[in-house]
Write an enzyme that holds these catalytic residues in place. Sequence first.
Site, mmCIF file in Angstrom:
data_model
loop_
_atom_site.group_PDB
_atom_site.id
_atom_site.type_symbol
_atom_site.label_atom_id
_atom_site.label_comp_id
_atom_site.label_asym_id
_atom_site.label_seq_id
_atom_site.Cartn_x
_atom_site.Cartn_y
_atom_site.Cartn_z
ATOM 1 N N GLU A 137 4.087 -5.290 7.405
ATOM 2 C CA GLU A 137 3.313 -4.229 8.066
ATOM 3 C C GLU A 137 3.701 -4.030 9.526
ATOM 4 O OE1 GLU A 137 2.103 -6.507 6.019
ATOM 5 O OE2 GLU A 137 0.593 -5.622 4.686
ATOM 6 N N ALA B 188 0.858 -1.173 0.000
ATOM 7 C CA ALA B 188 0.000 0.000 0.000
ATOM 8 C C ALA B 188 0.900 1.230 0.000
ATOM 9 C CB ALA B 188 -0.882 -0.013 1.239
ATOM 10 N N GLU C 196 -0.866 -9.159 -0.619
ATOM 11 C CA GLU C 196 -2.310 -9.354 -0.401
ATOM 12 C C GLU C 196 -3.079 -9.298 -1.717
ATOM 13 O OE1 GLU C 196 -2.322 -6.197 2.604
ATOM 14 O OE2 GLU C 196 -3.245 -7.642 3.956
ATOM 15 N N GLY D 295 0.531 -4.920 0.973
ATOM 16 C CA GLY D 295 -0.639 -4.933 0.111
ATOM 17 C C GLY D 295 -0.373 -5.595 -1.242
HETATM 18 N N1 CO8 Z 1 4.578 3.163 -0.542
HETATM 19 C C1 CO8 Z 1 4.986 4.313 -1.097
HETATM 20 N N2 CO8 Z 1 6.141 4.436 -1.778
HETATM 21 C C2 CO8 Z 1 6.907 3.344 -1.904
HETATM 22 C C3 CO8 Z 1 6.537 2.115 -1.335
HETATM 23 C C4 CO8 Z 1 5.295 2.042 -0.654
HETATM 24 N N3 CO8 Z 1 4.842 0.899 -0.130
HETATM 25 N N4 CO8 Z 1 7.502 1.214 -1.623
HETATM 26 C C5 CO8 Z 1 8.432 1.859 -2.328
HETATM 27 N N5 CO8 Z 1 8.084 3.150 -2.502
HETATM 28 C C6 CO8 Z 1 8.830 4.204 -3.185
HETATM 29 C C7 CO8 Z 1 10.002 4.702 -2.365
HETATM 30 O O1 CO8 Z 1 9.559 5.632 -1.431
HETATM 31 C C8 CO8 Z 1 10.876 5.284 -3.427
HETATM 32 O O2 CO8 Z 1 10.351 6.541 -3.817
HETATM 33 P P1 CO8 Z 1 11.322 7.838 -3.860
HETATM 34 O O3 CO8 Z 1 12.273 7.514 -4.963
HETATM 35 O O4 CO8 Z 1 10.383 8.943 -4.172
HETATM 36 O O5 CO8 Z 1 11.972 7.917 -2.538
HETATM 37 C C9 CO8 Z 1 10.668 4.343 -4.626
HETATM 38 O O6 CO8 Z 1 9.443 3.678 -4.378
HETATM 39 C C10 CO8 Z 1 11.758 3.300 -4.756
HETATM 40 O O7 CO8 Z 1 11.874 2.624 -3.504
HETATM 41 P P2 CO8 Z 1 13.266 2.453 -2.733
HETATM 42 O O8 CO8 Z 1 14.177 3.581 -3.039
HETATM 43 O O9 CO8 Z 1 12.961 2.190 -1.292
HETATM 44 O O10 CO8 Z 1 13.814 1.125 -3.450
HETATM 45 P P3 CO8 Z 1 14.777 0.002 -2.822
HETATM 46 O O11 CO8 Z 1 15.131 -0.894 -3.963
HETATM 47 O O12 CO8 Z 1 15.845 0.629 -2.021
HETATM 48 O O13 CO8 Z 1 13.853 -0.800 -1.795
HETATM 49 C C11 CO8 Z 1 11.867 -1.948 -1.065
HETATM 50 C C12 CO8 Z 1 12.750 -1.544 -2.250
HETATM 51 C C13 CO8 Z 1 12.610 -2.929 -0.161
HETATM 52 C C14 CO8 Z 1 10.625 -2.619 -1.637
HETATM 53 C C15 CO8 Z 1 11.481 -0.708 -0.251
HETATM 54 O O14 CO8 Z 1 10.983 0.259 -1.147
HETATM 55 C C16 CO8 Z 1 10.423 -0.953 0.793
HETATM 56 O O15 CO8 Z 1 10.722 -1.487 1.860
HETATM 57 N N6 CO8 Z 1 9.169 -0.527 0.539
HETATM 58 C C17 CO8 Z 1 8.085 -0.625 1.480
HETATM 59 C C18 CO8 Z 1 7.614 -2.038 1.611
HETATM 60 C C19 CO8 Z 1 6.504 -2.091 2.624
HETATM 61 O O16 CO8 Z 1 6.678 -1.855 3.816
HETATM 62 N N7 CO8 Z 1 5.312 -2.456 2.134
HETATM 63 C C20 CO8 Z 1 4.183 -2.606 2.987
HETATM 64 C C21 CO8 Z 1 3.407 -1.357 2.946
HETATM 65 S S1 CO8 Z 1 2.148 -1.366 4.191
HETATM 66 C C22 CO8 Z 1 0.933 -2.174 3.452
HETATM 67 O O17 CO8 Z 1 0.961 -2.635 2.346
HETATM 68 C C23 CO8 Z 1 -0.236 -2.254 4.332
HETATM 69 C C24 CO8 Z 1 -1.327 -3.031 3.676
HETATM 70 C C25 CO8 Z 1 -2.499 -2.753 4.475
HETATM 71 C C26 CO8 Z 1 -3.689 -2.969 3.659
HETATM 72 C C27 CO8 Z 1 -3.703 -2.126 2.481
HETATM 73 C C28 CO8 Z 1 -3.806 -0.688 2.837
HETATM 74 C C29 CO8 Z 1 -3.976 0.192 1.594
#
Ligand code: CO8
Length: 262
Positions: A136, A70, A116, A113
């Site tokens: 999460e 998400a 999911e 998400g």
């Molecule tokens: N949300 C928003 N932006 C994101 C997300 C995300 N989940 N994941 C990545 N991005 C963005 C980063 O912020 C970055 O943007 P910017 O260049 O503007 O800073 C861009 O994508 C590239 O990401 P990274 O620079 O972090 O890339 P890396 O290769 O270093 O890392 C990862 C990749 C490991 C995937 C890392 O991006 C990461 O950990 N992302 C978050 C993963 C996460 O925690 N996901 C769970 C989110 S919570 C969720 O899904 C809750 C679900 C609940 C139900 C649904 C609710 C809607």
Amino acid sequence: IHPAQYEHLIVSVPQPGVQLIELNRPKALNALNSALISEINLATAAADRDGSIGAIVLTGSTSRAFAAGADIKEMKDKTFAEAYSEDFIANWNDLTRIRKPVLAAVNGYALGGGCELAMMADIIYAGDKAVFGQPEIKLGVIPGAGGTQRLPKLVGKVRATELILTGRNFSAVEAEKWGLVARIFPAEQLVDEVVKVAQEIAGYGGLAVKAAKESINEGLLVSLDEGLKYERKLFHGLFSTKDKVEGMTAFVEKRQASFKGE
Ligand code: CO8
């Protein structure tokens, strides 16, 4: 909505009968914001209505992400009152009301998400470098779009609890071993291979395909006895279709069946 008007999706028909829906927010690793989810709902509902489509393939980008979760930036400042009153993410589940088969082709990250979303599909296929996870807990919340419900059903309660409480990522190989993923393909070939499977499914009778999906899903909600009864009703119902006559006649005549979805 015309396919060209989607902001976050690329929608195409790579083979007859197959609707390919690619998530296209690559700069955010296909993070799932409200606009993207609304478009997925529109595109899948349109495919469900379209008589020329027999199966739907949902995928992200080949190299980096199916969806990294998400959109954390969209959620960060959301209050309880806002989330509760708008029933935040309830509409994610619309995907599970699609009656045609939905096949997820997962390359790269399927986190939170994203994982999911994949689990809302009927079958998950993974590229060999795919990474799954429900992280999460690291954000101070829990999975909110089915992670605590579907993951235990798919991989077992103990494994799912360990994954959700530690937030650790897991590989395509683990996912396949546990039964979350049907098959693994080399990343570059994944989408083509899944489209081939979808094309095969689309070639069968659409009524039987829908009934099979419906029966499987109903069976997961009810007792075995009720499920068996439900299955038999659908099975009997299919005896009224032209496709049943065609399928069985073709077998006896030793020729390929030509199904019409009637
Ligand atoms: N949300 C928003 N932006 C994101 C997300 C995300 N989940 N994941 C990545 N991005 C963005 C980063 O912020 C970055 O943007 P910017 O260049 O503007 O800073 C861009 O994508 C590239 O990401 P990274 O620079 O972090 O890339 P890396 O290769 O270093 O890392 C990862 C990749 C490991 C995937 C890392 O991006 C990461 O950990 N992302 C978050 C993963 C996460 O925690 N996901 C769970 C989110 S919570 C969720 O899904 C809750 C679900 C609940 C139900 C649904 C609710 C809607």
